[in-house]
Design an enzyme around this catalytic site. Structure first.
Site, mmCIF file in Angstrom:
data_model
loop_
_atom_site.group_PDB
_atom_site.id
_atom_site.type_symbol
_atom_site.label_atom_id
_atom_site.label_comp_id
_atom_site.label_asym_id
_atom_site.label_seq_id
_atom_site.Cartn_x
_atom_site.Cartn_y
_atom_site.Cartn_z
ATOM 1 N N GLU A 164 7.288 21.523 37.102
ATOM 2 C CA GLU A 164 7.670 22.310 38.280
ATOM 3 C C GLU A 164 7.124 21.652 39.549
ATOM 4 O O GLU A 164 7.807 21.579 40.581
ATOM 5 C CB GLU A 164 7.096 23.733 38.208
ATOM 6 C CG GLU A 164 7.599 24.580 37.060
ATOM 7 C CD GLU A 164 6.767 24.434 35.789
ATOM 8 O OE1 GLU A 164 6.284 23.310 35.524
ATOM 9 O OE2 GLU A 164 6.612 25.426 35.064
ATOM 10 N N CYS A 180 1.311 26.657 37.729
ATOM 11 C CA CYS A 180 2.593 26.303 38.344
ATOM 12 C C CYS A 180 3.149 27.472 39.136
ATOM 13 O O CYS A 180 3.887 27.284 40.113
ATOM 14 C CB CYS A 180 3.587 25.896 37.269
ATOM 15 S SG CYS A 180 3.116 24.355 36.504
ATOM 16 N N ALA A 240 15.954 5.623 5.958
ATOM 17 C CA ALA A 240 17.256 4.964 5.973
ATOM 18 C C ALA A 240 17.732 4.892 4.536
ATOM 19 O O ALA A 240 16.955 4.589 3.635
ATOM 20 C CB ALA A 240 17.118 3.565 6.551
ATOM 21 N N SER A 252 16.832 3.726 -1.094
ATOM 22 C CA SER A 252 16.103 3.349 0.131
ATOM 23 C C SER A 252 15.670 1.883 0.096
ATOM 24 O O SER A 252 15.006 1.403 1.009
ATOM 25 C CB SER A 252 14.887 4.245 0.332
ATOM 26 O OG SER A 252 13.957 4.025 -0.690
ATOM 27 N N ALA A 253 16.000 1.180 -0.959
ATOM 28 C CA ALA A 253 15.743 -0.264 -1.044
ATOM 29 C C ALA A 253 16.602 -0.826 -2.172
ATOM 30 O O ALA A 253 17.056 -0.089 -3.061
ATOM 31 C CB ALA A 253 14.260 -0.526 -1.339
ATOM 32 N N ARG A 305 10.349 7.160 17.639
ATOM 33 C CA ARG A 305 8.948 6.740 17.544
ATOM 34 C C ARG A 305 8.251 6.838 18.901
ATOM 35 O O ARG A 305 7.092 7.256 18.977
ATOM 36 C CB ARG A 305 8.857 5.280 17.067
ATOM 37 C CG ARG A 305 9.111 5.104 15.599
ATOM 38 C CD ARG A 305 8.922 3.639 15.253
ATOM 39 N NE ARG A 305 9.058 3.383 13.833
ATOM 40 C CZ ARG A 305 8.979 2.177 13.296
ATOM 41 N NH1 ARG A 305 8.800 1.119 14.069
ATOM 42 N NH2 ARG A 305 9.097 2.022 11.995
ATOM 43 N N ASP A 342 6.922 -4.132 2.933
ATOM 44 C CA ASP A 342 7.678 -4.421 4.170
ATOM 45 C C ASP A 342 6.827 -5.068 5.263
ATOM 46 O O ASP A 342 7.356 -5.621 6.215
ATOM 47 C CB ASP A 342 8.280 -3.125 4.748
ATOM 48 C CG ASP A 342 9.319 -2.504 3.830
ATOM 49 O OD1 ASP A 342 9.780 -3.213 2.912
ATOM 50 O OD2 ASP A 342 9.653 -1.322 4.030
HETATM 51 N N1 LIG Z 1 14.627 3.002 3.480
HETATM 52 C C1 LIG Z 1 13.554 3.488 4.054
HETATM 53 O O1 LIG Z 1 13.630 4.296 4.986
HETATM 54 C C2 LIG Z 1 12.209 3.054 3.554
HETATM 55 C C3 LIG Z 1 11.066 3.474 4.229
HETATM 56 C C4 LIG Z 1 9.831 3.072 3.720
HETATM 57 C C5 LIG Z 1 9.774 2.284 2.566
HETATM 58 N N2 LIG Z 1 10.913 1.902 1.976
HETATM 59 C C6 LIG Z 1 10.886 1.083 0.749
HETATM 60 O O2 LIG Z 1 10.119 1.795 -0.202
HETATM 61 C C7 LIG Z 1 9.465 0.868 -1.076
HETATM 62 C C8 LIG Z 1 7.996 1.241 -1.151
HETATM 63 O O3 LIG Z 1 7.919 2.493 -1.801
HETATM 64 P P1 LIG Z 1 6.562 3.246 -2.092
HETATM 65 O O4 LIG Z 1 6.954 4.513 -2.706
HETATM 66 O O5 LIG Z 1 5.634 2.317 -2.796
HETATM 67 O O6 LIG Z 1 6.000 3.424 -0.595
HETATM 68 P P2 LIG Z 1 5.045 4.540 0.027
HETATM 69 O O7 LIG Z 1 5.467 5.868 -0.436
HETATM 70 O O8 LIG Z 1 5.039 4.289 1.473
HETATM 71 O O9 LIG Z 1 3.605 4.175 -0.553
HETATM 72 C C9 LIG Z 1 3.232 4.511 -1.853
HETATM 73 C C10 LIG Z 1 1.726 4.546 -1.945
HETATM 74 O O10 LIG Z 1 1.222 5.625 -1.189
HETATM 75 C C11 LIG Z 1 -0.010 6.065 -1.767
HETATM 76 N N3 LIG Z 1 0.086 7.489 -1.952
HETATM 77 C C12 LIG Z 1 -0.143 8.392 -0.981
HETATM 78 N N4 LIG Z 1 0.012 9.635 -1.421
HETATM 79 C C13 LIG Z 1 0.369 9.553 -2.715
HETATM 80 C C14 LIG Z 1 0.656 10.502 -3.718
HETATM 81 N N5 LIG Z 1 0.600 11.826 -3.476
HETATM 82 N N6 LIG Z 1 1.005 10.064 -4.943
HETATM 83 C C15 LIG Z 1 1.054 8.760 -5.205
HETATM 84 N N7 LIG Z 1 0.777 7.808 -4.284
HETATM 85 C C16 LIG Z 1 0.422 8.187 -3.051
HETATM 86 C C17 LIG Z 1 -0.200 5.260 -3.028
HETATM 87 O O11 LIG Z 1 -1.040 4.181 -2.623
HETATM 88 P P3 LIG Z 1 -2.372 3.695 -3.382
HETATM 89 O O12 LIG Z 1 -1.901 3.159 -4.669
HETATM 90 O O13 LIG Z 1 -2.908 2.675 -2.448
HETATM 91 O O14 LIG Z 1 -3.261 4.868 -3.523
HETATM 92 C C18 LIG Z 1 1.178 4.757 -3.327
HETATM 93 O O15 LIG Z 1 1.178 3.575 -4.063
HETATM 94 C C19 LIG Z 1 9.725 -0.509 -0.480
HETATM 95 O O16 LIG Z 1 10.737 -1.113 -1.223
HETATM 96 C C20 LIG Z 1 10.182 -0.216 0.927
HETATM 97 O O17 LIG Z 1 11.054 -1.226 1.399
HETATM 98 C C21 LIG Z 1 12.126 2.265 2.423
#
Ligand SMILES: NC(=O)c1ccc[n+]([C@@H]2O[C@H](COP(=O)([O-])OP(=O)(O)OC[C@H]3O[C@@H](n4cnc5c(N)ncnc54)[C@H](OP(=O)(O)O)[C@@H]3O)[C@@H](O)[C@H]2O)c1
Length: 333
Positions: free
Chosen positions: A53, A85, A155, A162-163, A185, A201
């Site tokens: 305002e 205000c 995405a 997603s991959a 963002r 990634d």
């Molecule tokens: N298309 C999209 O929008 C998009 C976005 C992001 C990623 N991606 C793709 O997703 C893939 C990666 O997948 P992601 O599932 O590994 O990634 P993420 O979900 O980002 O990370 C997984 C990690 O998060 C931790 N974590 C946190 N909370 C958790 C829970 N409640 N249970 C289990 N783990 C938990 C674990 O790490 P710790 O083992 O260290 O504890 C687990 O290994 C890649 O291929 C990437 O390119 C795609």
């Protein structure tokens, strides 16, 4: 200009300052002079700076006298870091005030009543729905629940992947869709991923303009998981701050982000599944590309739905074409 058109302009102002006003709400204001012409527009400035305002009144100068203020949120009535205000509106000689949403914050509320008491014509509720779903959505959620508002953004190919099978996901969606994500963002307080996304990634998780330069406001980067993140990881570069949270519990992540308002969950399927299971996702933004990937990497892991009757039901609240892709916005049903 009609009050509704002025409110739409105020909404645009609010959208422009979203992300830069934390912890204050992103508000937009328009001053119409006594002939109904635009005399000034403004948006909330970063904390400690003038509210919307006051910005609009400053732009309007003497033309505010006898005019109308059109504001997305009820003008505040309390001395915070800046004076109320309401005082500024009265001092400028505004004769009517139209606002969209009442202030739910008890400390700041009462602005409308003070204006009425001072003889100003006050009209509440104009385009309230648009403002509640738009620029004030996350802030209102925080005021009502005390928790940050979480948007799960991902995405995906049209078949829900997603991959690709080798884990590569850059890029599923078009440049236009990714530019839209960067605008989201730039308005967010924090971006959350799991260590899995960081390892596969190596994302920077910054908000960038189409030319690659950083936007003025950078959200906090948050990495969730037990594994050590390498000091060389892009997410630890100097472009913004980063918080590493050693947990698997989404509620603990929420507590760590308790002072934030607008959180973007950008993790992979594991973290997305954990957040959805925990019921802490408030909105879904799916950027869907006209592409098929097949294979094992789905957009989200198990969310604890053993059978169709237990499906999480959401409802579309926006479907937008962005370049060759589609952005689906969903809210809980
Ligand atoms: N298309 C999209 O929008 C998009 C976005 C992001 C990623 N991606 C793709 O997703 C893939 C990666 O997948 P992601 O599932 O590994 O990634 P993420 O979900 O980002 O990370 C997984 C990690 O998060 C931790 N974590 C946190 N909370 C958790 C829970 N409640 N249970 C289990 N783990 C938990 C674990 O790490 P710790 O083992 O260290 O504890 C687990 O290994 C890649 O291929 C990437 O390119 C795609």
């Amino acid at each position: 200009m009609t009050p509704a058109a002025a409110m739409r302009l105020a909404i645009e102002q609010a959208e422009q300052v979203k992300g830069s006003t934390y912890p204050n709400p992103p508000v937009g204001a328009v001053i119409l002079d006594s002939d109904g012409q635009i005399a000034g527009v403004g948006g909330t400035q970063p904390v400690g700076g003038p509210h919307a305002e006051v910005m609009a009144l400053q732009a309007a100068g003497d033309r505010a006298k006898g005019g109308t203020a059109v504001v997305t949120l009820e003008p505040c009535n309390h001395h915070g870091r800046t004076p109320p205000c309401v005082d500024a509106l009265l001092a400028a000689g505004i004769s009517s005030v139209t606002y969209a949403v009442p202030d739910p914050n008890a400390e700041a509320a009462g602005g409308a009543q003070r204006l009425v008491d001072a003889g100003v014509t006050v009209s509440p509720g104009l385009l309230a729905d648009e403002v509640e779903k738009g620029p004030l959505r996350e802030w209102l959620h925080k005021q009502r629940t005390g928790l940050p508002h979480v948007t799960w953004k991902f995405a995906t190919s049209v078949d829900g992947r997603s991959a690709a099978a080798d884990g590569s996901s850059q890029w599923i969606t078009s440049e236009a869709a990714r530019a839209d994500v960067h605008r989201k963002r730039a308005a967010a307080d924090a971006i959350v991923v799991g260590t899995g996304t960081v390892f596969v990634d190596d994302p920077t998780l910054t908000a960038r303009r189409p030319d690659g330069t950083l936007t003025d406001h950078q959200p906090l980067r948050v990495v969730v998981g037990m594994r050590e993140v390498s000091l060389d990881a892009n997410v630890l570069n100097d472009d913004s701050h980063t918080m590493l949270i050693r947990t698997h519990d989404p509620h603990e992540v929420m507590r760590s982000l308790g002072d934030r308002t607008d959180v973007l969950l950008e993790g992979g399927p594991t973290l997305a599944g954990a957040f959805l299971r925990a019921g802490v996702v408030n909105r879904i933004l799916a950027y869907v590309a006209p592409m098929l990937l097949g294979g094992p990497i789905t957009a989200v892991d198990d969310i604890g739905v053993p059978s169709i009757v237990h499906a999480q039901r959401w409802r579309f609240d926006g479907i937008t074409a962005i370049g060759p892709d589609v952005r689906l916005s969903l809210v809980p049903n």
